[in-house]
Design an enzyme around this catalytic site. Sequence first.
Site, short mmCIF file in Angstrom:
data_model
loop_
_atom_site.label_atom_id
_atom_site.label_comp_id
_atom_site.label_asym_id
_atom_site.label_seq_id
_atom_site.Cartn_x
_atom_site.Cartn_y
_atom_site.Cartn_z
N ILE A 36 1.03 -1.03 -0.19
CA ILE A 36 -0.10 0.12 -0.07
C ILE A 36 1.05 1.36 0.05
O ILE A 36 0.66 2.16 -0.78
CB ILE A 36 -0.99 -0.12 1.13
CG1 ILE A 36 -1.90 -1.25 0.90
CG2 ILE A 36 -1.84 1.35 1.28
CD1 ILE A 36 -2.68 -1.69 2.28
N ASP B 46 11.22 2.33 6.42
CA ASP B 46 10.68 1.01 6.57
C ASP B 46 11.94 0.38 7.31
O ASP B 46 13.00 0.36 7.06
CB ASP B 46 10.63 0.45 5.17
CG ASP B 46 9.62 -0.83 4.94
OD1 ASP B 46 8.57 -0.93 4.47
OD2 ASP B 46 10.18 -1.88 5.68
N PRO C 153 2.53 -2.12 9.41
CA PRO C 153 1.72 -3.04 10.24
C PRO C 153 1.74 -2.80 11.60
O PRO C 153 2.90 -2.13 12.02
CB PRO C 153 1.90 -4.50 10.06
CG PRO C 153 3.44 -4.27 9.39
CD PRO C 153 3.84 -2.96 8.79
N THR D 160 -4.24 5.22 7.68
CA THR D 160 -5.15 4.00 7.04
C THR D 160 -4.53 2.71 7.45
O THR D 160 -5.16 1.53 6.94
CB THR D 160 -5.34 4.14 5.48
OG1 THR D 160 -3.89 4.25 4.98
CG2 THR D 160 -6.04 5.44 5.13
N SER D 161 -3.83 2.75 8.28
CA SER D 161 -3.21 1.36 8.78
C SER D 161 -3.80 0.55 9.75
O SER D 161 -4.78 -0.12 9.75
CB SER D 161 -1.42 1.34 9.09
OG SER D 161 -0.89 0.36 8.88
N ARG D 162 -3.38 1.11 11.30
CA ARG D 162 -4.05 0.69 12.35
C ARG D 162 -3.87 1.66 13.38
O ARG D 162 -3.04 2.50 13.40
CB ARG D 162 -3.37 -0.85 12.80
CG ARG D 162 -3.44 -2.06 11.98
CD ARG D 162 -4.74 -2.44 12.12
NE ARG D 162 -5.31 -3.56 11.54
CZ ARG D 162 -5.60 -3.68 10.07
NH1 ARG D 162 -5.72 -2.70 9.63
NH2 ARG D 162 -5.87 -4.88 9.67
N ASP E 180 -8.55 6.88 9.11
CA ASP E 180 -9.46 5.87 8.70
C ASP E 180 -9.59 4.72 10.00
O ASP E 180 -10.21 3.90 9.97
CB ASP E 180 -9.15 5.03 7.38
CG ASP E 180 -10.05 4.19 6.97
OD1 ASP E 180 -11.20 4.61 6.77
OD2 ASP E 180 -9.91 2.97 6.54
N GLU F 196 -11.14 1.46 18.33
CA GLU F 196 -12.19 1.44 17.29
C GLU F 196 -13.14 0.33 17.32
O GLU F 196 -14.31 0.12 16.57
CB GLU F 196 -11.69 1.60 16.02
CG GLU F 196 -11.04 0.48 15.26
CD GLU F 196 -10.39 0.76 13.83
OE1 GLU F 196 -10.13 1.87 13.46
OE2 GLU F 196 -10.23 -0.26 13.21
N HIS G 70 -12.76 2.61 9.30
CA HIS G 70 -12.09 1.57 8.47
C HIS G 70 -12.65 1.21 7.38
O HIS G 70 -12.94 0.07 6.93
CB HIS G 70 -12.19 0.51 9.78
CG HIS G 70 -11.06 -0.30 9.59
ND1 HIS G 70 -10.17 -0.78 10.51
CD2 HIS G 70 -10.38 -0.85 8.32
CE1 HIS G 70 -9.02 -1.49 10.25
NE2 HIS G 70 -9.13 -1.48 8.94
N1 LIG Z 1 -7.79 0.71 6.43
C1 LIG Z 1 -8.01 -0.43 5.73
O1 LIG Z 1 -9.03 -0.71 5.26
C2 LIG Z 1 -6.93 -1.30 5.58
C3 LIG Z 1 -6.99 -2.30 4.64
C4 LIG Z 1 -5.87 -3.12 4.33
C5 LIG Z 1 -4.64 -2.82 5.06
N2 LIG Z 1 -4.62 -1.88 5.91
C6 LIG Z 1 -3.25 -1.92 6.75
O2 LIG Z 1 -2.37 -1.60 5.93
C7 LIG Z 1 -0.95 -1.84 6.60
C8 LIG Z 1 -0.20 -2.07 5.39
O3 LIG Z 1 -0.56 -2.95 4.34
P1 LIG Z 1 0.42 -3.57 3.19
O4 LIG Z 1 -0.50 -4.60 2.54
O5 LIG Z 1 1.03 -2.38 2.61
O6 LIG Z 1 1.46 -4.48 4.23
P2 LIG Z 1 2.88 -4.88 3.71
O7 LIG Z 1 3.31 -6.17 4.55
O8 LIG Z 1 3.02 -5.18 1.84
O9 LIG Z 1 3.68 -3.57 3.91
C9 LIG Z 1 4.09 -3.18 5.03
C10 LIG Z 1 5.33 -2.84 5.15
O10 LIG Z 1 5.74 -2.42 6.55
C11 LIG Z 1 7.14 -2.76 7.00
N3 LIG Z 1 7.47 -3.17 8.35
C12 LIG Z 1 7.13 -4.28 8.93
N4 LIG Z 1 7.60 -3.96 10.26
C13 LIG Z 1 7.78 -2.64 10.36
C14 LIG Z 1 8.22 -2.14 11.45
N5 LIG Z 1 8.56 -2.80 12.73
N6 LIG Z 1 8.85 -0.84 11.43
C15 LIG Z 1 8.70 -0.46 10.03
N7 LIG Z 1 8.33 -1.04 8.96
C16 LIG Z 1 7.71 -2.22 9.11
C17 LIG Z 1 7.49 -3.89 5.90
O11 LIG Z 1 8.79 -4.06 5.60
C18 LIG Z 1 6.44 -3.65 4.73
O12 LIG Z 1 7.21 -2.84 3.71
C19 LIG Z 1 -1.61 -3.40 6.98
O13 LIG Z 1 -0.67 -3.83 7.93
C20 LIG Z 1 -2.82 -3.19 7.65
O14 LIG Z 1 -2.78 -2.80 8.98
C21 LIG Z 1 -5.79 -1.34 6.43
#
Ligand SMILES: NC(=O)c1ccc[n+]([C@@H]2O[C@H](COP(=O)([O-])OP(=O)(O)OC[C@H]3O[C@@H](n4cnc5c(N)ncnc54)[C@H](O)[C@@H]3O)[C@@H](O)[C@H]2O)c1
Length: 432
Positions: A253, A272, A305, A334-336, A360, A365, A397
């Site tokens: 993302i 990252d 994440p 938009t992550s967590r 988001d 939540e 979300h």
């Molecule tokens: N709001 C929503 O509807 C929605 C939908 C899908 C996903 N998400 C969230 O988006 C997040 C990202 O999704 P994605 O598909 O891009 O995941 P992904 O696994 O492709 O990417 C996550 C990135 O974070 C990095 N990472 C891991 N641990 C880390 C740390 N301790 N410190 C820094 N960086 C770190 C990883 O190296 C990776 O590049 C998901 O974890 C999820 O929580 C939210």
Amino acid sequence: MKTFNYVVTNVLGIHARPAAMLAQACTNFKSAVVIEGNGEEAKGNDVLSILSLHAAKGTTLKLTITGEDEEEAMSKIQEVLKEVEPKDKPASILKVAFYGTKDYDRIFFSELSKDKGEGTYNVDITYFNSRLTSETAHLSVGFDAVCIFVNDEAPRPVVEELHKNGVKLILLRCAGFNNVDLDAAKECGITVLRVPAYSPYAVAEHAMTLIQAANRRINKAVNKVRDNNFSLNGLLGLDLHNKVAGIMGTGRIGQIMARICKGYGMTVLGWDAYPNKKLEEEGLLTYVTKEELLKRSDLISLHAPLIMGEGGTYHMINDEAINMMKDGVMLVNTSRGPLIDTDALIKGLRANKFHAVGLDVYEGEDGNVYTDHSDDMMQNSIVARLTTFPNLILTSHQAFFTREALQAIAAVTMENARNFNEGLEYGASEVK
Ligand SMILES: NC(=O)c1ccc[n+]([C@@H]2O[C@H](COP(=O)([O-])OP(=O)(O)OC[C@H]3O[C@@H](n4cnc5c(N)ncnc54)[C@H](O)[C@@H]3O)[C@@H](O)[C@H]2O)c1
């Protein structure tokens, strides 16, 4: 334009699985795919439309593919059509308890689980409205699997109860898996499968939508115009062009968000735990330290994440991080929710640190998301406090919530269920 005819050889016709696989394949191309059969027309990227053709064995389908990548699209579609022929390995039906069901879940999952027998997904779904918690885990008695979403709760006691009830598989119909105790699942011999990637575009596009809505005060503007007030006071925004975007977490993302920011003419910085050098090589972004990103960015977007403990991401945006940011910074999550310490954010908002904030997701939540509480007394003071800020926009979300994403979530979840049932490989879906 490319066209070819395909005679359906599958005894079940173009049933749910081939339809889902076809739609998935078509979604990944720019070309438009039209499928004609039985005097009807279907859109290739729409599973429900393909199913409405009712293409039984022996039906001749005419596929027309038009667009810049029609050649590649045609060979992928032909590959998929070959792959969906039934195999003659009998498998029993997998019984799935589907928690936290919403109407939009049924639209795709009900269609895909209709068919039973060889070559189908062979899954029987019972839908429960309640989300999974310690109070509702007992509903899983007699099921092989549970299907859950981001707001379901599977800590150790819940996982142990699922195990006691005979559950062998947790199907996450989402990417994140922070709500499942993986150690407990491992000890109980429960397999955990997720949807690693459905539509990173859905989430990244929502991130930009949110922060632009907050930046340009769209909520306020719409309400003012409705109120016959056409003054621009309080609506002043900022150009993104020539500003610096900081992407925290450059996975699936984060990368798309970086490309969107680049499209706005921004300079993109990335941070990252595991930098992806290819992104730097192609000139998309420059990796910097967390501190440098916080200090230099005009727009910070969170895509890492949620990871608890040492080196994790819990409260990675706290007082100290906010103090490092520029005055007038924009922040979008938009992550967590727990990536941001809400108290620190509110302190920053009160001190006028932020030009705009888009959320988001937010801490606590779980009891709110996807539930209509409009007739209830407000129980969550975080929402009450956050929504008082005119420069903050909160959604619940919904970043994932596009037709393409829902279709992909259902197709991959059903494929995961089938792979488990038939002892096949899980690939990137397995969470260990
Ligand atoms: N709001 C929503 O509807 C929605 C939908 C899908 C996903 N998400 C969230 O988006 C997040 C990202 O999704 P994605 O598909 O891009 O995941 P992904 O696994 O492709 O990417 C996550 C990135 O974070 C990095 N990472 C891991 N641990 C880390 C740390 N301790 N410190 C820094 N960086 C770190 C990883 O190296 C990776 O590049 C998901 O974890 C999820 O929580 C939210």
